[in-house]
Design an enzyme around this catalytic site. Structure first.
Site, short mmCIF file in Angstrom:
data_model
loop_
_atom_site.label_atom_id
_atom_site.label_comp_id
_atom_site.label_asym_id
_atom_site.label_seq_id
_atom_site.Cartn_x
_atom_site.Cartn_y
_atom_site.Cartn_z
N GLY A 13 28.21 40.05 22.36
CA GLY A 13 27.79 40.59 23.65
C GLY A 13 28.21 39.69 24.80
N ASP A 14 28.00 38.39 24.65
CA ASP A 14 28.44 37.44 25.68
C ASP A 14 29.96 37.46 25.83
OD1 ASP A 14 25.96 35.92 26.53
OD2 ASP A 14 25.84 35.65 24.39
N ALA A 15 30.66 37.51 24.69
CA ALA A 15 32.12 37.48 24.73
C ALA A 15 32.67 38.71 25.44
CB ALA A 15 32.69 37.37 23.32
N ALA B 174 31.13 40.49 27.72
CA ALA B 174 30.85 40.34 29.15
C ALA B 174 31.85 39.38 29.80
CB ALA B 174 29.42 39.83 29.35
N SER B 175 32.22 38.33 29.08
CA SER B 175 33.20 37.38 29.61
C SER B 175 34.54 38.06 29.85
CB SER B 175 33.39 36.22 28.63
OG SER B 175 32.19 35.54 28.40
#
Length: 416
Positions: free
Chosen positions: A187-189, A191-192
């Site tokens: 999820g973070d990746a 968004a990045s």
């Protein structure tokens, strides 16, 4: 006053030698105000391709990622990769003079990347309106759990929450068991990646649209939601709710993971019509290859359990190497399910530069992942690894016009 690139590190810290090659983001100045994954990974992507990234860290320990997962002599190996090509400057954002330093850095930046909860930077005097007033061309990438607007904006949200709300967790796993997560912070990746794409779009708009900056507002749950394929229209039109289906994708057959006689796992994707025929012929099932009811995906999916049982039985009767050799000869897409040990031994990873040699600060050699994507004319590269905490503070402040005496005073006052 511009901020020139950080001085070249010594050769023991330089993983690559082709330092003269141009990169597409050479000259773009990025200010990173973030910790852990989403914001820092976003700026790492830009740094890999030439952007001059100044990472602001708290003097009290810096980014927690420095101490996450496997540590070597007290520093995370992940840190060295996540923060490669960045300059580390320590600033206390809660100190008035520290906030003033950040405003000066933002005034010279093309892009600011932050992943605080909405409203935090505004309370520190570092919000969008304040920074834009001094730098109308600024692009500000804001990554948060739920975005800058809406009823959930003030709630904390990590990647796991975004994966759950965005739909990924619900469809991941086996139908008779609770949802599971992927093995990374996907999820973070995601968004990045959306943040980096948005920054490049906004920079392009500045080139052709009169030079005005804007906010790139990325919500973690939306970054995941955007990847959910046909989920929305299928529900809206048919009331269909996609459920967990293990290693298969219902509606696309055959595509599954199978276990060989020696206990290894192989993914086989034979859902193309011609590919399916080749697979069936290769495993000795010409009857299925020639069956007209299996000539298209709809027919195969209607008999998916039967087909998977056939492929399972064939794979289980042969060792891994023999299975792969048969599939390769038949031009059927297949791969063993790689561990990192498999990657280190694989010629494709090596040929594409995905495993690059580097050196830790004490001289120990180690391997870091290569830069993605591959650009033929202006490739990205790693010039230096993640810096020590505050390694570039004096140099960056000096470029802003602070004297050694000013810097000493700020340090004594707790501003840096």
């Amino acid at each position: 006053m511009s901020i020139p690139p950080a001085p070249a590190p010594d050769s023991s810290q330089t993983p690559t030698a082709a330092a003269a090659a141009p990169r597409p983001l050479d000259g773009v100045k990025v200010l990173e105000l973030g910790t852990l994954i989403a914001g820092p990974f976003c700026s790492r992507i830009l740094a890999d391709f030439g952007a001059e990234v100044v990472k602001v860290e708290s003097p009290d320990g810096g980014d927690p990622l420095r101490r996450w997962r496997q540590l070597y002599q007290g520093t995370s190996l992940w840190w060295y990769v996540q923060s490669r090509n960045k300059q580390s400057v320590t600033v206390n954002l809660k100190h008035p003079e520290g906030a003033a330093i950040v405003r000066r850095l933002a005034q010279e930046a093309d892009v600011v990347i932050e992943n605080f909860r909405p409203g935090v930077l505004e309370k520190l005097g570092l919000g969008w309106e304040t920074l834009r007033a001094a730098n109308p061309g600024l692009v500000m990438v804001r990554l948060s759990g739920f975005g800058q607007t809406g009823p959930y904006r003030d709630q904390p949200g990590f990647g796991a929450i975004g994966e759950s709300m965005g739909g990924l967790r619900y469809v991941t796993g086996f139908e008779d068991r609770p949802p599971v997560r992927t093995g990374i912070s996907i999820g973070d990746a995601l968004a990045s990646l959306w943040g980096a794409i948005g920054a490049l779009m906004a920079l392009r708009h500045k080139e052709v649209g009169g030079g005005a900056g804007q906010v790139v507002d990325v919500a973690l749950y939306e970054a995941v939601f955007a990847m959910m394929e046909s989920l929305v229209p299928e529900f809206d039109v048919f009331g269909f709710v996609r459920e967990r289906s293990g290693n298969i994708m219902k509606g696309i057959t055959p595509s599954n993971t199978h276990t060989t006689r020696d206990g290894r796992h192989i993914a086989i994707g034979a859902n193309g019509d011609a590919i399916f025929r080749r697979l069936m012929q290769a495993i000795g099932r010409s009857d299925l290859a020639d069956d007209p009811t299996l000539a298209d995906n709809a027919g195969r999916d209607a008999r998916r359990d039967e087909l998977y049982a056939v492929i399972d039985a064939w794979a289980a009767a042969h060792d891994h190497d023999a299975v792969l050799a048969t599939l390769e000869a038949a031009e059927v897409p297949a791969s063993r399910v790689y561990s990192v040990a498999d990657m280190f031994a694989d010629p494709q990873f090596l040929a594409r530069g995905m495993l690059q040699a580097a050196t830790l600060p004490d001289g120990k050699p180690f391997t870091i992942p290569g830069v993605v994507p591959t650009l033929t004319a202006t490739p990205g590269r790693t010039d230096w690894l993640g810096p020590t905490l505050g390694e570039h503070t004096d140099a960056v402040l000096g470029r802003l016009g602070f004297t050694p005496a000013d810097i000493a005073r700020l340090r004594a006052a707790g501003a840096i």
